[in-house]
Design a protein around this motif. Structure first.
Motif, mmCIF file in Angstrom:
data_model
loop_
_atom_site.group_PDB
_atom_site.id
_atom_site.type_symbol
_atom_site.label_atom_id
_atom_site.label_comp_id
_atom_site.label_asym_id
_atom_site.label_seq_id
_atom_site.Cartn_x
_atom_site.Cartn_y
_atom_site.Cartn_z
ATOM 1 N N TYR A 1 0.844 -1.195 0.000
ATOM 2 C CA TYR A 1 0.000 0.000 0.000
ATOM 3 C C TYR A 1 0.878 1.243 0.000
ATOM 4 N N PRO A 2 0.491 2.291 -0.732
ATOM 5 C CA PRO A 2 1.344 3.478 -0.831
ATOM 6 C C PRO A 2 1.437 4.240 0.497
ATOM 7 N N PRO A 3 2.485 5.048 0.679
ATOM 8 C CA PRO A 3 2.557 5.938 1.843
ATOM 9 C C PRO A 3 1.270 6.739 1.970
ATOM 10 N N THR A 4 0.811 6.909 3.205
ATOM 11 C CA THR A 4 -0.543 7.413 3.437
ATOM 12 C C THR A 4 -0.547 8.588 4.406
ATOM 13 N N PHE A 5 -1.333 9.602 4.052
ATOM 14 C CA PHE A 5 -1.551 10.792 4.893
ATOM 15 C C PHE A 5 -3.023 10.824 5.265
ATOM 16 N N LEU A 6 -3.308 11.009 6.555
ATOM 17 C CA LEU A 6 -4.680 11.032 7.049
ATOM 18 C C LEU A 6 -4.922 12.306 7.845
ATOM 19 N N ALA A 7 -6.124 12.866 7.732
ATOM 20 C CA ALA A 7 -6.507 14.013 8.553
ATOM 21 C C ALA A 7 -7.985 13.928 8.879
ATOM 22 N N GLN A 8 -8.315 14.216 10.144
ATOM 23 C CA GLN A 8 -9.716 14.167 10.556
ATOM 24 C C GLN A 8 -9.909 14.968 11.835
ATOM 25 N N ALA A 9 -11.076 15.595 11.936
ATOM 26 C CA ALA A 9 -11.425 16.338 13.145
ATOM 27 C C ALA A 9 -11.988 15.388 14.186
ATOM 28 N N GLU A 10 -11.677 15.680 15.440
ATOM 29 C CA GLU A 10 -12.150 14.833 16.532
ATOM 30 C C GLU A 10 -13.658 14.927 16.744
ATOM 31 N N MET B 1 1.200 -3.211 8.616
ATOM 32 C CA MET B 1 1.823 -3.639 7.368
ATOM 33 C C MET B 1 3.100 -2.852 7.051
ATOM 34 N N ARG B 2 3.545 -2.044 8.020
ATOM 35 C CA ARG B 2 4.774 -1.251 7.875
ATOM 36 C C ARG B 2 4.702 -0.288 6.698
ATOM 37 N N VAL B 3 3.518 0.229 6.461
ATOM 38 C CA VAL B 3 3.314 1.266 5.452
ATOM 39 C C VAL B 3 3.537 2.620 6.117
ATOM 40 N N PRO B 4 4.376 3.498 5.565
ATOM 41 C CA PRO B 4 4.551 4.836 6.142
ATOM 42 C C PRO B 4 3.223 5.570 6.217
ATOM 43 N N VAL B 5 2.880 6.102 7.386
ATOM 44 C CA VAL B 5 1.585 6.751 7.567
ATOM 45 C C VAL B 5 1.724 7.922 8.520
ATOM 46 N N GLU B 6 1.014 8.987 8.218
ATOM 47 C CA GLU B 6 0.963 10.163 9.088
ATOM 48 C C GLU B 6 -0.497 10.527 9.302
ATOM 49 N N LEU B 7 -0.882 10.737 10.552
ATOM 50 C CA LEU B 7 -2.250 11.127 10.894
ATOM 51 C C LEU B 7 -2.237 12.490 11.569
ATOM 52 N N ILE B 8 -2.990 13.431 11.003
ATOM 53 C CA ILE B 8 -3.173 14.755 11.588
ATOM 54 C C ILE B 8 -4.538 14.776 12.266
ATOM 55 N N GLU B 9 -4.551 14.878 13.585
ATOM 56 C CA GLU B 9 -5.800 14.932 14.337
ATOM 57 C C GLU B 9 -6.115 16.384 14.671
#
Length: 298
Positions: free
Chosen positions: A229-238, A258-266
């Motif tokens: 799976y490709p590197p993933t960026f996530l963003a969501q409001a609480e 799965m050791r996929v690079p991921v960043e989550l902006i909360e």
């Protein structure tokens, strides 16, 4: 005979002029299919655009190309949300496209078929369009990223996860292109259709009220995340009451497993459907973080 393709080419620039205030050259509206989409069916008549710039009656699925003044050689396919009932072009897709142009990215805004508009392909129709759009942009651009909002996040997340799933029979040589992407951005996405998160329009439109657990699992993005799976960026409001924040947490956790690079902006607040976010609010913080992240994917 006037085909869907001819109709779109004849009217696309006019539609864009009416809804964005800017006139685009005709080659900036690119039909996805040489004629009717796989399976046929679908609505007839004119594209419907409401006062917010949301689209329904998608007769001819296409990509709209937004060119930057100084291209950096990379492209982003953008899919707005709307619970698969409409496509939020005015509030999500177009503002994001113009904003990404400012960082040098060529943007392709996807208008995908809506399952409730009588397409014979049913709930496969939007996935067919997403795969075709990735193939088309891949044939034109060096690097291809995807950025989806809400149901558009569900769609592009699923397309990125399943490049080898044959959602339609090959139509022409373009379908020999493997529809892989270089990165995935998902903003307040619907990820899972499984319990207890079935109360979304995405669930209703894709699997219906009486779906089995298997049907729900088959349309849940997290179940298809692999090490490829490709590197993933996530963003969501609480405080998102439409797409439960657990969606992004679930996707983050699947990527980590799965050791996929991921960043989550909360984000502390913003609700659902905020697009770029209002200046000065927490919801406006994700965009610059995304561009910095995207710039580092090269």
């Amino acid at each position: 005979m006037i085909t869907r393709r001819h109709f779109l080419l004849a009217t696309g620039a006019t539609v864009l002029s009416m809804t964005t205030g800017k006139l685009f050259a005709r080659d900036d509206v690119i039909p996805l299919w040489p004629d009717d989409p796989p399976g046929g069916g679908g609505p007839s008549g004119l594209l419907k655009v409401d006062r917010h710039g949301s689209w329904t009656n998608i007769v001819s699925p296409a990509i709209q190309r937004f060119r930057p003044e100084s291209p950096n050689g990379e492209a982003v396919i953008v899919a707005a949300g709307g619970g698969y009932r409409f496509i939020g072009m005015g509030r999500e897709a177009w503002p994001v496209a113009r904003w990404l142009n400012g960082s040098g990215y060529t943007v392709y805004v996807l208008s995908y078929r809506l399952p409730g508009e009588k397409w014979q392909a049913g709930n496969l129709a939007p996935l067919q369009d997403a795969q075709r759009a990735i193939r088309l942009v891949r044939s034109m651009e060096r690097k291809v990223h995807v950025l989806g909002f809400s149901a558009g996040g569900h769609l592009l997340g699923m397309a990125a996860a399943r490049p080898d799933f044959e959602s339609y029979p090959a139509q022409d040589p373009l379908d020999q292109v493997r529809p892989i992407v270089d990165s995935v951005g998902l903003i307040y996405p619907v990820i899972t259709l499984e319990a207890p998160y079935q109360r979304t329009n995405t669930h209703l439109m894709m699997v219906g009220q009486n779906a089995t657990p298997t049907q729900e699992a088959n349309w849940s993005v997290q179940n298809y995340v692999t090490r490829q799976y490709p590197p993933t960026f996530l963003a969501q409001a609480e405080d998102d009451h439409t797409s439960n924040p657990h969606n992004t947490e679930m996707m983050r956790d699947a990527c980590r497993r799965m050791r996929v690079p991921v960043e989550l902006i909360e984000l502390s607040s913003g609700g659902h459907g905020f697009g770029l976010g209002k200046a000065g609010t927490p919801a406006a913080l994700w965009d610059q973080a995304y561009v910095r992240w995207l710039d580092n994917q090269g």
